[in-house]
Design an enzyme around this catalytic site. Structure first.
Site, mmCIF file in Angstrom:
data_model
loop_
_atom_site.group_PDB
_atom_site.id
_atom_site.type_symbol
_atom_site.label_atom_id
_atom_site.label_comp_id
_atom_site.label_asym_id
_atom_site.label_seq_id
_atom_site.Cartn_x
_atom_site.Cartn_y
_atom_site.Cartn_z
ATOM 1 N N GLU A 39 23.670 -1.867 5.854
ATOM 2 C CA GLU A 39 23.279 -0.950 4.774
ATOM 3 C C GLU A 39 24.119 -1.171 3.512
ATOM 4 O OE1 GLU A 39 20.712 1.009 4.447
ATOM 5 O OE2 GLU A 39 20.037 0.298 6.397
ATOM 6 N N CYS A 194 4.805 -1.469 -1.741
ATOM 7 C CA CYS A 194 4.933 -0.726 -3.002
ATOM 8 C C CYS A 194 6.041 -1.372 -3.834
ATOM 9 C CB CYS A 194 5.243 0.743 -2.728
ATOM 10 S SG CYS A 194 4.950 1.784 -4.176
ATOM 11 N N CYS A 201 -1.747 -1.924 -2.950
ATOM 12 C CA CYS A 201 -2.256 -0.597 -2.593
ATOM 13 C C CYS A 201 -3.351 -0.668 -1.530
ATOM 14 C CB CYS A 201 -2.789 0.115 -3.839
ATOM 15 S SG CYS A 201 -1.522 0.339 -5.097
ATOM 16 N N CYS A 204 -1.875 -0.157 1.812
ATOM 17 C CA CYS A 204 -0.864 0.908 1.903
ATOM 18 C C CYS A 204 -1.363 2.097 2.719
ATOM 19 C CB CYS A 204 -0.481 1.363 0.492
ATOM 20 S SG CYS A 204 0.716 2.716 0.511
ATOM 21 N N CYS A 210 -2.258 8.818 -2.917
ATOM 22 C CA CYS A 210 -1.288 8.372 -3.919
ATOM 23 C C CYS A 210 -1.778 8.649 -5.345
ATOM 24 C CB CYS A 210 -1.019 6.879 -3.745
ATOM 25 S SG CYS A 210 0.066 6.221 -5.017
HETATM 26 S S1 SF4 Z 1 -0.910 3.307 -2.902
HETATM 27 FE FE1 SF4 Z 1 0.773 4.255 -4.019
HETATM 28 S S2 SF4 Z 1 2.466 4.283 -2.582
HETATM 29 FE FE2 SF4 Z 1 0.950 2.836 -1.797
HETATM 30 S S3 SF4 Z 1 1.547 0.817 -2.617
HETATM 31 FE FE3 SF4 Z 1 0.087 1.697 -4.050
HETATM 32 S S4 SF4 Z 1 1.361 2.744 -5.571
HETATM 33 FE FE4 SF4 Z 1 2.650 2.409 -3.782
#
Ligand code: SF4
Length: 349
Positions: A39, A194, A201, A204, A210
């Site tokens: 970390e 992200c 996206c 995601c 989002c």
């Molecule tokens: S949907 Fe939103 S949280 Fe997901 S990668 Fe795209 S910008 Fe990032």
């Protein structure tokens, strides 16, 4: 509509288990020493850069007792090239404190970890979540980006008020269980999907809720700081060499490059006079730019070739470093790059 906290964490945990990273070298262990080491190394440094350092560091210092017993010079040498050298010094101080005050065992809570040198709130939470599964919120740069985009948080994330909002959000999203997978999921999402530029996206797990995606504002969130031009400083560094070695000085423990070996800094004529080499010919090489957190350095290397090692090289705080040790000595990356191949340059003069 933003996701309910439970839906947010459940989607993230499910995604992490199926698509997250599982093969990073520190993920095979819940040993707090290894978790802590990874970390701290990962603060401000990319995973691919950290992996070889992490492995070498563990070979040299396999546990907290070994690290605590090491000399500052040995730790600086193992850290050299990773940058942000105060992290390496704090790492050493922390190991010594764990041995002196906690009998060689890391205290098993985020709150107690945060009291140790070099461990901030987010790092303490990450260690506690990975080592003991504690419900503790992290908020590193990647997580700030995910939260700002997903929840449409406006403003620069490092501004005090925005940071406070983000911490409250991060706390409210913690799952009741499986905090290690959730924490890893947040980190993985920020590092792999992200991303700062061109977030993916379509892959995601948070896409349906989002705000940045719904409003097409991925490029605007998180907001940047109002920029002021970075301060630039200029300095010359004397590369004094006989083609086999080079003069370096150990920097004081605090400050830029603290504890590392650096060629003497200053005006070439004055440095040469101080070394008893007044009037010796030298040559300025192409300047090199290097960015620090608060300023940019324009470093001008000044090459001076000698036939033999000067007696002033033996003064306290100075070393005549053999050029074959440049790759492993405790040198900042900037100078390691400059000094590699110095033998050839010196011969050509
Ligand atoms: S949907 Fe939103 S949280 Fe997901 S990668 Fe795209 S910008 Fe990032």
């Amino acid at each position: 509509m933003p996701a309910l906290p439970s839906a947010f964490s459940a989607r993230l945990i499910a995604w992490q288990k199926n698509h997250g990273r599982h093969d990073l070298p520190w993920q095979c262990s819940r040993d707090p020493y290894r978790v802590w080491l990874s970390e701290v190394m990962l603060q401000q440094t990319q995973v691919a850069t950290v992996i070889p350092y992490y492995r070498r560091f563990l070979e040299r210092f396999p546990d907290v007792a070994a690290l605590a017993a090491a000399s500052p010079a040995a730790v600086a040498e193992a850290w050299a090239g990773l940058g942000y050298y105060s992290r390496g010094r704090n790492l050493h101080r922390c190991a010594r404190q764990v041995v002196a005050d906690h009998g060689g065992r890391f205290p098993a809570s985020a709150a107690a970890l945060e009291a140790l040198p070099g461990i901030g709130r987010s790092t303490a939470a990450a260690i506690a979540a990975f080592a003991w599964g504690e419900r503790a919120a992290i908020l590193d740069g990647n997580v700030k980006r995910v939260l700002c985009r997903h929840f449409g948080v406006e403003g620069w994330p490092e501004a005090a008020a925005v940071k406070k909002t983000l911490w409250a959000l991060a706390e409210s999203l913690l799952p009741a269980a499986d905090c290690g997978a959730y924490t890893q999921g947040l980190m993985d999402l920020g590092a792999t999907l992200c991303t700062r530029r061109r977030p993916d996206c379509s892959a995601c797990p948070l896409a349906a809720t989002c705000i940045a995606r719904q409003e097409g504002r991925q490029g605007e969130l998180p907001a940047g700081r109002q920029r002021t031009a970075p301060v630039e400083k200029a300095a010359s560094f004397l590369l004094l060499t006989d083609g086999r070695g080079v003069l370096v000085e150990r920097r004081p423990p605090a400050g830029i490059w603290g504890g590392l070996l650096v060629p003497p800094e200053g005006e070439p004529e004055a440095l040469l006079a101080d070394l008893g080499l007044a009037g010796h010919p030298w040559q300025a090489l192409a300047p090199v730019r290097h960015s620090f957190t608060h300023f940019r350095l324009l470093a001008t290397p000044v090459l001076c070739r000698l036939a033999s090692v000067p007696s002033a090289a033996a003064r306290p705080g100075r070393e005549w470093l053999p050029l074959e040790r440049v790759g492993t000595a405790a040198l900042p990356a900037l100078f390691r790059r400059l000094l590699v191949g110095l033998g050839d340059v010196g011969e050509a003069l």
